[in-house]
Design an enzyme around this catalytic site. Structure first.
Site, PDB file in Angstrom:
ATOM      1  N   CYS A 187      -7.737   1.949   2.673  1.00  0.00           N
ATOM      2  CA  CYS A 187      -8.712   1.341   2.227  1.00  0.00           C
ATOM      3  C   CYS A 187      -8.504   0.631   0.815  1.00  0.00           C
ATOM      4  O   CYS A 187      -8.504   1.451  -0.036  1.00  0.00           O
ATOM      5  CB  CYS A 187     -10.040   2.379   2.363  1.00  0.00           C
ATOM      6  SG  CYS A 187     -11.471   1.529   1.335  1.00  0.00           S
ATOM      7  N   SER A 219       0.710  -1.237  -0.081  1.00  0.00           N
ATOM      8  CA  SER A 219      -0.123   0.141   0.056  1.00  0.00           C
ATOM      9  C   SER A 219       0.718   1.212  -0.156  1.00  0.00           C
ATOM     10  O   SER A 219       0.289   2.447  -0.039  1.00  0.00           O
ATOM     11  CB  SER A 219      -1.014   0.045   1.143  1.00  0.00           C
ATOM     12  OG  SER A 219      -1.840  -0.813   0.967  1.00  0.00           O
ATOM     13  N   ASP A 265     -17.479   0.491   1.073  1.00  0.00           N
ATOM     14  CA  ASP A 265     -16.641  -0.235   1.437  1.00  0.00           C
ATOM     15  C   ASP A 265     -17.281  -1.410   2.406  1.00  0.00           C
ATOM     16  O   ASP A 265     -17.255  -1.311   3.753  1.00  0.00           O
ATOM     17  CB  ASP A 265     -15.359   0.123   2.172  1.00  0.00           C
ATOM     18  CG  ASP A 265     -14.382  -0.903   2.352  1.00  0.00           C
ATOM     19  OD1 ASP A 265     -14.459  -2.324   1.924  1.00  0.00           O
ATOM     20  OD2 ASP A 265     -13.345  -0.614   3.107  1.00  0.00           O
ATOM     21  N   ASP A 317     -10.713  -6.547   1.400  1.00  0.00           N
ATOM     22  CA  ASP A 317     -10.021  -5.365   2.255  1.00  0.00           C
ATOM     23  C   ASP A 317      -9.421  -5.957   3.330  1.00  0.00           C
ATOM     24  O   ASP A 317      -9.590  -6.984   3.825  1.00  0.00           O
ATOM     25  CB  ASP A 317     -11.172  -4.438   2.652  1.00  0.00           C
ATOM     26  CG  ASP A 317     -10.363  -3.128   2.917  1.00  0.00           C
ATOM     27  OD1 ASP A 317     -10.490  -1.932   2.313  1.00  0.00           O
ATOM     28  OD2 ASP A 317      -9.845  -3.208   4.037  1.00  0.00           O
ATOM     29  N   HIS A 366     -14.663  -0.256   5.620  1.00  0.00           N
ATOM     30  CA  HIS A 366     -14.352   1.058   6.319  1.00  0.00           C
ATOM     31  C   HIS A 366     -15.349   2.174   5.928  1.00  0.00           C
ATOM     32  O   HIS A 366     -15.131   3.372   6.510  1.00  0.00           O
ATOM     33  CB  HIS A 366     -12.966   1.702   5.327  1.00  0.00           C
ATOM     34  CG  HIS A 366     -11.858   0.928   5.441  1.00  0.00           C
ATOM     35  ND1 HIS A 366     -10.859   1.545   6.558  1.00  0.00           N
ATOM     36  CD2 HIS A 366     -11.547   0.043   5.003  1.00  0.00           C
ATOM     37  CE1 HIS A 366      -9.862   0.755   6.500  1.00  0.00           C
ATOM     38  NE2 HIS A 366     -10.171  -0.064   5.534  1.00  0.00           N
TER      39      HIS A 366
END
Length: 630
Positions: free
Chosen positions: A388, A329, A353, A368, A374
C-alpha cells in the site's frame, strides 16, 4: 780520355739493407708488443668482463612464470583452471631479418595483422634475449609446420605455457571475471617491483575476482640459467629456482545454485544475488546476459569484442554490482522498521487509502498503484502485504528525510557494500545536503514521498538490496558481503560491519508483514512460496523507467519493451530460522510479484531442498550438463 764506370757499390747496399732490416725488425717488435699488450688486456685486465659477455651469449637467465592459483566453488567445483597452450615466440637478437622472418611465418601459419601489431608492441617492452609471443594457441598442424621449417627460422621457437580456462564459460563471468594480456595501459601503472613480478608472465587479472585477488593468484616468479647454441635453442638447464604458485581460492559461491538462478532468470535481462544470512557469504551472483570470459584470455578478436560492446543488451555490464536502479517498494520493510523505531508509526497505526494521497495545501495527487486503494483501515502488516503506497506516503509526510536517510544508511544503502569485487557502484539515498549540493535546491515534502517508495532520486544495486534483506533476516546483523570463503584452505572469518538496533516486537512486525506478502489473501508475492515446504518472507517492487503524467494510467502495451517498469523482489527463507536472502531484478519485467518472485522461489527451492552432502562427482556431473545455459 775514358771515364771509370761503377756498376755496383757493395758497401752502400749493405748499409741500406741493414737499415731496412733494422726498421722492419723494429716494426715487427712494435706490432708484436701491441699484440702482446692486447692479449694481456683481454686475458688479464678485462678477463672477467669478457668472460661474462661471452657466457651471456651462451648462458641466459630466463624467468619462469608461476602457475596461477585455481578458483573453486564452495563444493570443490573448478571455476578457473590452467590449461597448456603452445605459443610461437621470437628472440629478436637471434633473428637477422625480422620482416623476412615474419613474412615466412605468415606463409606457414595463419598470421593476422593484429597479431603482428601486438607483437611489435610487446617488442618495445621486452628484455634482451627474452622470447616475445607472436601467436597464441597453435594447433597441432601449425606446430608441425613450424618444426619442419625450424632450420629456416633461427630465433623462432614454439613454447608451452599454461593459460587460464573457465570451464563453466558464461556462468561466472561477472563474479570470477577473467584475465587478459598485459596491455600498455597496465604497464603504465607498473612500478619496478611490478615489472619484476610479471617477468615471464603475459596475463593479468582484468575483471572480477581475477582482478581483486590478483596479488594472491599471481604467485612469485622463478628463474633458470640455460645454455643455448648459436641459434638460441636451449641445450640444457644449468640452474633452476622454482616459482611459487599462486594461492587457491575457495568461494562462497555455489555452482549449482548459480545455475539454478541463471536458469530461473532465463533469457531476460537482470540480476540475482543470494547471500548467506549467517555469514554474509555470497552464494549466487548472476548478471544476465553474460559472455564467455575465455574470449579475453589470450586477446579477444576485434569482431568478438565489437559484438559484445555494441550489443543493445550490454552483456559486459555487471548489473548485480554496477546496475543502479530505483529499488521501488522493496524498501518498504526497512522504512517500516525505521518508522517504528522513530515512533512515527506503531503496530496499531492505520490509514485510510482511497487510492491516492494529497499533502496539505497541495493539489497534486500521489497515487497508489491500486487505483481504488486498499481500504479504510490499513495497518503496517496489510501495507507490506499488499504494498500500500498511501500508508507509506502518510508515514513519510509525518516523518522526515533525515530519519529515512539514517535508517537507509544503517542498512547499507547509498554506499558501497565493501564486497571483494572491483568497480562496485554506491547507489544513492538522498539527503537534504545531497540535494542542495547536487541540484542546488532545498528538500521538498514531495521528495520524501518519492524516497519512501524507493523512487525519485533513490538508486540501489541488486547487491545492496540483497545485503539489506540479509540484514533484516538476521534481525540487524549487517555483514560485509564476501565472495571468497577460503585462501589456500584457510577460511576467511565473517566480518560484521555493525548492528541495526530495534525492539524485538518491531522486528516481529516486519517479519509478519513480509511473510504476509507471500501468504496472505492479497499478498503481492504469492509465487515466491508456491509448493515449498518452508515459509518465505519477501517484498515485491516495481521501478518506473519512464515517467507517467499526472492523472494518466500506466499502460505497458503502449510502451516500448525497454521503457516498461523493472520488476524486483527481495526475500529470505525460512522465516523461523533464516538461512538465505535473495534479491532479484528483472529489467522491464513490469510486475515484481509476477515476474521476479518466481525467480526467487527457484533459488530457495534449490538451496533448501537439495541434499547438502551430495558427492562432489555428482555435483560436477550436474553442472557440466547445464553449465552456461538458460
Amino acid at each position: 780520355m775514358p771515364h771509370d764506370l761503377h756498376l755496383k757499390d757493395p758497401l752502400t747496399e749493405q748499409r741500406l739493407f741493414r737499415n731496412r732490416m733494422l726498421v722492419a725488425l723494429a716494426g715487427v717488435a712494435l706490432l708484436l708488443g701491441v699484440l702482446v699488450a692486447r692479449f694481456y688486456n683481454l686475458q688479464v685486465v678485462n678477463y672477467d668482463d669478457y668472460r661474462t659477455q661471452s657466457d651471456e651469449n651462451r648462458i641466459q637467465v630466463r624467468p619462469v612464470a608461476p602457475t596461477r592459483g585455481l578458483i573453486y566453488d564452495r563444493n570443490g567445483i573448478l571455476l578457473a583452471d590452467n590449461r597448456p597452450s603452445y605459443n610461437l615466440a621470437i628472440v629478436r637478437e637471434r633473428v637477422r631479418d625480422l620482416d623476412a622472418t615474419l613474412e615466412l611465418i605468415g606463409h606457414l601459419i595463419r598470421l593476422d595483422d593484429s597479431d603482428v601489431e601486438k607483437f611489435r608492441n610487446r617488442m618495445q617492452r621486452r628484455r634482451p634475449f627474452e622470447p616475445v609471443p607472436l601467436r597464441f594457441r597453435l594447433t597441432e598442424e601449425e606446430i608441425a609446420r613450424i618444426s619442419v621449417n625450424e632450420f629456416r627460422l633461427p630465433g623462432v621457437s614454439v613454447e608451452a605455457e599454461l593459460v587460464r580456462y573457465y570451464p563453466l564459460t558464461d556462468l561466472f563471468a561477472h563474479s570470477v571475471g577473467y584475465v587478459g594480456r598485459i596491455s600498455e595501459r597496465d604497464l603504465s601503472t607498473f612500478t619496478e617491483e611490478d615489472v619484476r613480478r610479471y617477468r615471464g608472465t603475459q596475463s593479468i587479472g582484468k575483471a572480477g575476482l581475477e582482478r581483486s585477488y590478483e596479488d594472491l593468484l599471481l604467485g612469485e616468479v622463478g628463474y633458470e640459467n640455460v645454455e643455448t647454441n648459436a641459434r638460441g635453442r636451449v641445450l640444457r638447464v644449468l640452474e633452476r629456482h622454482d616459482p611459487k604458485p599462486g594461492a587457491e581460492l575457495t568461494l562462497n559461491l555455489d555452482a549449482r545454485l548459480q545455475r539454478a538462478a541463471s536458469a530461473a532468470l532465463g533469457d531476460r535481462r537482470g540480476a540475482v544475488v543470494a547471500i548467506d544470512v549467517k555469514t554474509g557469504g555470497v552464494l549466487a551472483f548472476v548478471s544476465k546476459p553474460s559472455f564467455d570470459p575465455n574470449l579475453f584470455v589470450t586477446g579477444i578478436s576485434f569482431n568478438d569484442y565489437r559484438a559484445l560492446s555494441d550489443s543493445l543488451d550490454v552483456p559486459l555490464f555487471n548489473r548485480a554490482l554496477q546496475g543502479q536502479y530505483p529499488p521501488g517498494s522493496t524498501l518498504k520493510p526497512m522504512m517500516g522498521l525505521g518508522g517504528l523505531a522513530d515512533g512515527v508509526i506503531d503496530a496499531k497505526y492505520k490509514v485510510k487509502d482511497p487510492g491516492y494521497y494529497r499533502l496539505p495545501n497541495d493539489t497534486r495527487l500521489y497515487r497508489d498503484w491500486k487505483r481504488w486503494g486498499h481500504g479504510k483501515h490499513v495497518d503496517l502488516i496489510q501495507a507490506l502485504a499488499e504494498s500500500c503506497d498511501v500508508y507509506f506516503y502518510d508515514m513519510a509526510a509525518r516523518w522526515n528525510i533525515d530519519g529515512m536517510h539514517d535508517i537507509a544508511t544503517r542498512f547499507g544503502l547509498g554506499a558501497k557494500t565493501g564486497i571483494d569485487l572491483p568497480v562496485e557502484r554506491p547507489g544513492l539515498f538522498p539527503s537534504r545536503q545531497w540535494k542542495r549540493g547536487a541540484r542546488g535546491m532545498p528538500w521538498f515534502p514531495g521528495d520524501s514521498l518519492n524516497a519512501v517508495l524507493g523512487q525519485g532520486f533513490v538508486l540501489a544495486t541488486p547487491l545492496q538490496l540483497a545485503v539489506m534483506t540479509a540484514t533484516i533476516a538476521s534481525r540487524g546483523t549487517h555483514f560485509k558481503p564476501q565472495v571468497v570463503l577460503a585462501v589456500d584452505g584457510v577460511e576467511q572469518p565473517p566480518e560484521v560491519l555493525h548492528h541495526v538496533e530495534a525492539k524485538p516486537e518491531n522486528w516481529d512486525l516486519v517479519f509478519e508483514g513480509m511473510e504476509a506478502v507471500v501468504y496472505s489473501a492479497h499478498g503481492t508475492g504469492k509465487k515466491a512460496g508456491k509448493d515449498l515446504d518452508f515459509r518465505v518472507a519477501g517484498k515485491s517492487g516495481t521501478a518506473q523507467v519512464v515517467g507517467i503524467a499526472q492523472g494518466e494510467q500506466y499502460d505497458s502495451e503502449a510502451l516500448k519493451e525497454r521503457h516498461r517498469d523493472h520488476a524486483l523482489f527481495v526475500a529470505f527463507a525460512p522465516v523461523d530460522d533464516p538461512q538465505i536472502a535473495v534479491a532479484v531484478l528483472v529489467e522491464n519485467g513490469e510486475g515484481g510479484g509476477k515476474v521476479a518472485a518466481p525467480v526467487a522461489r527457484e533459488v530457495f527451492f534449490d538451496w533448501m531442498s537439495r541434499p547438502q552432502d551430495l558427492p562432489e562427482e555428482a555435483v560436477s556431473d550436474e553442472i557440466d550438463m547445464g553449465a552456461g545455459h538458460g
